[in-house]
Design an enzyme around this catalytic site. Structure first.
Site, PDB file in Angstrom:
ATOM      1  CD  GLU A  57       8.770   8.144  28.892  1.00 50.13           C
ATOM      2  OE1 GLU A  57       9.364   7.400  29.689  1.00 50.13           O
ATOM      3  OE2 GLU A  57       7.538   8.146  28.751  1.00 50.13           O
ATOM      4  CG  ASP A  61      -1.675   7.656   0.182  1.00 46.82           C
ATOM      5  OD1 ASP A  61      -0.718   8.431   0.038  1.00 46.82           O
ATOM      6  OD2 ASP A  61      -2.524   7.425  -0.698  1.00 46.82           O
ATOM      7  CG  ASP A 115      -1.708   1.250   1.392  1.00 42.30           C
ATOM      8  OD1 ASP A 115      -2.413   1.619   0.441  1.00 42.30           O
ATOM      9  OD2 ASP A 115      -1.619   1.875   2.463  1.00 42.30           O
TER      10      ASP A 115
END
Length: 397
Positions: free
Chosen positions: A312, A19, A17
């Protein structure tokens, strides 16, 4: 992420695929819709974005009109938005791992096709902006070339036909639920790479669910493996972020016993949209102390079920004191693993320490060690605001 289901035959062809799988189209969609909605007295709601994933342009337009109560027909809406989207095709960035996967398939002689609900002309325009992509696909099928788009299997069946192969020989890689449904309906094997966070459970029909294209393991499907992993790490194109350390909520030290420094998501939304969640590592520079090894997580931290995506970092050094207000700069150079949930706090802490050991060792390798001398780390952030946005960092001690 879900482990791959056993396969009964080897794969010979791959169908991708476009997008949301190879291209970060969602980012451009939101950037264009936000000001358009404001002009119409509405406000973009990111929680509704998942409704657009995997749909044809016409279907997506209809969803937006209904969700926001806009006073246009679908045709009118598309006539206004389409020219704006066409101008942005070359601004859509490849998602992490996309170029790597495309080059790997081509260099190993694995036939690959593109199959998207977008019109063929839009597909051609988008991939023309990415060097080497067009010639890497032996077939391209757009939503306007079949009677029904995904979740109908038509697009994938036509792609297999154009590659002169049978559906069971094909591996589909998709980010959307309609795409996964289409691939399975076509009788193909399917890897799901969900583009909408925290919705993995919805993709149980896929043969495998992974966090990002960085986690594709072709050897699971009888295809040639990647050869670029080094000591349990994957070199990536380096990226740079930083800002002053400020006091956070204390979860790192108090709960985990690990003094992390969090980058607030609201200040780094563009950067966060470009990089997939997972555990990374690199180098950290503190303006008055020096340069240190660093391991970091990006994502929603499933164990704590974060409501927003966070960054983090953990500097691999015992400072013995807080350094609030000091400038912190990060150069991220490698990838370790996707983010994951853990059955207990103890198992989470054990895995974090294992990540640190992997990073500590890997950063001595020349491919990573060279970035310790990055000028970005040695320059003051105040002299380089254009590259960092001079955003704030949260010390979670």
């Amino acid at each position: 992420m879900a482990a791959p289901k056993p396969i009964t035959r080897l794969i010979s062809h791959v169908i991708l695929d476009l997008d949301g799988t190879l291209l970060n189209t969602d980012c451009v969609v939101s950037q264009l819709l936000k000001p358009f909605l404001v002009k119409n007295g509405k406000k973009w709601d990111s929680k509704k974005a998942h409704k657009l994933v995997g749909k044809t342009p016409y279907e997506s337009a209809a969803v937006v009109l209904e969700d926001y109560g806009l006073p246009y027909s679908t045709e009118e809406f598309l006539s206004m938005l389409t020219p704006m989207f066409n101008e942005q095709w070359c601004n859509i960035k490849a998602l992490p791992g996309a170029n790597r996967l495309i080059k790997h398939l081509k260099s190993n002689g694995v036939p690959a096709a593109l199959a998207s609900n977008s019109p063929r002309s839009n597909i051609e325009a988008k991939i023309s902006c990415h060097q080497g992509w067009k010639e890497s696909f032996s077939a391209i099928v757009g939503g306007d070339e079949v009677e029904k788009g995904k979740p109908s299997p038509d697009i994938f069946l036509k792609a297999a036909k154009r590659m002169n192969t049978n559906p069971p020989n094909c591996l589909v890689i998709e980010d959307s639920l309609p795409g996964v449904m289409a691939g399975k309906a076509a009788g193909m094997h399917v890897i799901a790479v969900p583009s909408v966070p925290k919705r993995t459970a919805e993709f149980s029909s896929a043969d495998e669910v992974i966090n990002s294209l960085l986690d594709v393991k072709p050897e699971n499907w009888g295809l040639p493996p990647f050869g670029d992993w080094i000591d349990d790490t994957l070199p990536i194109e380096p990226w740079f972020i930083g800002g002053p350390v400020i006091k956070g909520f204390g979860r790192g030290s108090k709960v985990l016993g690990i003094p992390t420094a969090n980058l607030p998501a609201e200040n780094f939304s563009d950067i966060l949209s470009e990089h997939t969640s997972g555990v990374y590592f690199g180098w950290a520079g503190l303006s008055t102390r020096g340069i240190y090894k660093m391991v970091m997580s990006i994502g929603w931290n499933p164990y704590f079920d974060n409501t927003e995506k966070t960054i983090e970092p953990w500097l691999l050094h015992d400072f013995g004191e807080d350094f609030y207000g000091e400038e912190l700069r990060l150069v991220i150079v490698g990838y370790i693993r996707p983010e994951a949930n853990f059955p207990s706090l103890e198992s989470l802490i054990e895995r974090i320490h294992e990540d640190a050991r992997i990073a500590e060792k890997a950063l001595d390798l020349p491919v990573y060690a060279k970035y310790k001398d990055s000028q970005y780390l040695r320059n003051s952030l105040k002299d380089d605001n254009s590259a960092t946005g001079n955003q704030s960092v949260v010390d979670s001690k």
